[in-house]
Design a protein around this motif. Structure first.
Motif, mmCIF file in Angstrom:
data_model
loop_
_atom_site.group_PDB
_atom_site.id
_atom_site.type_symbol
_atom_site.label_atom_id
_atom_site.label_comp_id
_atom_site.label_asym_id
_atom_site.label_seq_id
_atom_site.Cartn_x
_atom_site.Cartn_y
_atom_site.Cartn_z
ATOM 1 N N THR A 35 0.809 -1.219 0.000
ATOM 2 C CA THR A 35 0.000 0.000 0.000
ATOM 3 C C THR A 35 0.841 1.267 0.000
ATOM 4 O OG1 THR A 35 -1.713 1.195 1.251
ATOM 5 C CG2 THR A 35 -0.272 -0.227 2.529
ATOM 6 N N ARG B 177 0.522 5.671 -1.933
ATOM 7 C CA ARG B 177 -0.326 6.543 -2.767
ATOM 8 C C ARG B 177 -0.050 6.356 -4.255
ATOM 9 N NH1 ARG B 177 1.806 11.726 0.109
ATOM 10 N NH2 ARG B 177 3.602 10.366 -0.243
ATOM 11 N N GLY C 112 -3.798 4.566 -1.341
ATOM 12 C CA GLY C 112 -4.387 5.653 -0.555
ATOM 13 C C GLY C 112 -3.410 6.280 0.413
ATOM 14 N N ASP C 113 -3.868 7.384 0.981
ATOM 15 C CA ASP C 113 -3.061 8.146 1.940
ATOM 16 C C ASP C 113 -3.272 7.556 3.344
ATOM 17 O OD1 ASP C 113 -2.084 10.050 3.781
ATOM 18 O OD2 ASP C 113 -2.451 11.681 2.357
ATOM 19 N N ASN D 294 -5.280 9.041 6.251
ATOM 20 C CA ASN D 294 -6.746 9.090 6.153
ATOM 21 C C ASN D 294 -7.330 7.851 6.869
ATOM 22 O OD1 ASN D 294 -9.361 8.511 5.122
ATOM 23 N ND2 ASN D 294 -8.961 9.851 3.378
ATOM 24 N N VAL E 266 -8.799 5.124 4.767
ATOM 25 C CA VAL E 266 -7.789 4.290 4.087
ATOM 26 C C VAL E 266 -7.225 3.263 5.079
ATOM 27 C CG1 VAL E 266 -5.516 4.315 2.948
ATOM 28 C CG2 VAL E 266 -7.223 6.071 2.382
ATOM 29 N N LYS F 234 -9.680 0.572 5.367
ATOM 30 C CA LYS F 234 -9.726 -0.208 4.118
ATOM 31 C C LYS F 234 -8.567 -1.214 4.075
ATOM 32 C CE LYS F 234 -10.507 0.758 -0.746
ATOM 33 N NZ LYS F 234 -9.703 1.007 -1.841
#
Ligand code: NDP
Length: 280
Positions: free
Chosen positions: A36, A38, A65-66, A69, A72, A75
Motif C-alpha cells: 500500500t 499513494r 491511498g493516503d 486518512n 484508508v 480499508k
C-alpha cells in the motif's frame, strides 16, 4: 517452505524503498502480502517484481491511498482480512520528513503546521491503524513492527526537527503499545534505521541528483559512519523480518532496534580525536 508460509502481512509505505524490499522478502518467504501507498504505478511495479520472483498473484493485495486518512487505514485492514482471512503481521513503515526549505528548525513561521504533518504521518497514523488492527492481531497472536529512525535518539538535530520529534514519540508509542498488547500475546517492536539510500531525501524535496550526492558523500565519512557503505533497503528489511518472526525473536518485546551501520555510536563527543589532543 518459507519462513512466513501462510502468514498474512501488511506493509504500509511499500510502494518504494524499505517497505518495497520488506514486502518482497515476505512474499519470497511464502507470506500473503498487502502492499500500500499513494503511487499506484509503483505498487503495480512491485506487484510485477513479486510475481516474477515466484509469488502467486493471489498472495498479493494492493490498496492505494493516503495512510493518514482513517478510511484508508480501515480499508487496508478490512480488505486484508477479507482477502487473506486473517492478519498476522503489521509493518508500520510509511513515513517521511516535512520541513521548511530554509531549515529554520522549530522557529519556522509554519512550525505548527509542519509539526502536525510530521505527527500525522509518522505517529498518529501508526497509533490508529494499529488500534484498528488490534482485534485481528489478538486473534492470531500477531506481531507489529514499527519503522522509526535514529533521528529519534538522544541527540539534538537541527535538520528536520519535527520529524525527529515525531519519531521520538513513535518510540514511546512502541513501548506503550508493546506493554498493552503483550498481555494478549501480540508483540510490538520497532526498527530504527540510520541512513538508507531510498526515495526518502527526494520526498523531502531534494532533487534526485543532489540526493545521490548526499548518499555518496555520507559513505565517505567513515568517522561518522563506521560501516563501509550507506544502508540499502534489504539491510532494514532483514531486521524487520527478524522482529516479525516469533520463533527467531520471541523474547524481544517493546524494543527499538537500531540498524545504522554504527553511525549512532560515534556521534558527538566520539568524533573528537583524543590521540591528536594528547599529542598537542
Ligand atoms: P521512501 O520515501 O523511499 O518510502 C516511503 C514510503 O512511504 C513510500 O512507499 C511512500 O509511498 C509511503 N508514504 C509516504 N507518505 C505516505 C502517505 N501519506 N500515505 C501513504 N503512504 C505514504 O522512504 P524510506 O523507504 O526510506 O522510508 C521508509 C521508512 O523508513 C519511513 O518511516 C522513514 O521515516 C524510515 N527511515 C528512513 C531512513 C532513510 O535514511 N531512508 C532512515 C530512518 C528511517 P507513496 O509515495 O506511494 O505514498
Amino acid at each position: 517452505m518459507g519462513r512466513f508460509n501462510g502468514k498474512s502481512v501488511i506493509v504500509t509505505g511499500s510502494s518504494n524503498g524499505i517497505g518495497a524490499a520488506t514486502a518482497l522478502q515476505f512474499a519470497k518467504e511464502g507470506a500473503q502480502v498487502t502492499i500500500t501507498g499513494r503511487k499506484v504505478e509503483n505498487l503495480e511495479k512491485l506487484h510485477g517484481e513479486m510475481v516474477k520472483s515466484g509469488t502467486p498473484a493471489s498472495n498479493i493485495h494492493i490498496v492505494v491511498g493516503d495512510i493518514t486518512n482513517v478510511d484508508v487505514q480501515k480499508k487496508i485492514i478490512e480488505e486484508t482480512v477479507s482477502k487473506f482471512g486473517k492478519l498476522d503481521i503489521l509493518v508500520n513503515n510509511a513515513g517521511a520528513a516535512f520541513g521548511d526549505d530554509k531549515y529554520q528548525g522549530t522557529s519556522s513561521p509554519d512550525s505548527m503546521n509542519l509539526l502536525e504533518k510530521n505527527l500525522d504521518l509518522n505517529l498518529k497514523s501508526v497509533m490508529n491503524i494499529t488500534n484498528i488492527a488490534k482485534p485481528h492481531l489478538i486473534a492470531t497472536k500477531g506481531e507489529v513492527v514499527n519503522i522509526s529512525s535514529i533521528a529519534s535518539l538522544n541527540f539534538g538535530a537541527l535538520w528536520h526537527s519535527y520529524y525527529c520529534i515525531a519519531k521520538a514519540a513513535l518510540d514511546q508509542l512502541t513501548r506503550a503499545q508493546a506493554l498493552e498488547l503483550i498481555a494478549q500475546e501480540v508483540r510490538v517492536n520497532s526498527v530504527n534505521p540510520g541512513i538508507v539510500a531510498t526515495n526518502f531525501l527526494a520526498a523531502t524535496g531534494i532533487p534526485d541528483e543532489a540526493s545521490k550526492k548526499i548518499y555518496d558523500y555520507v559513505a565517505t565519512q567513515r568517522k561518522a559512519f563506521p560501516a563501509d557503505r550507506v544502508g540499502v533497503p534489504d539491510d532494514i528489511a532483514n531486521v524487520i523480518l527478524f522482529l516479525a518472526d516469533r520463533k527467531a525473536s520471541y523474547y524481544i518485546v517493546g524494543q527499538c532496534l537500531v540498524a545504522d551501520g554504527g553511525s549512532s555510536i560515534v556521534m558527538g563527543m566520539h568524533l573528537i580525536d583524543m590521540k591528536a589532543a594528547f599529542s598537542q
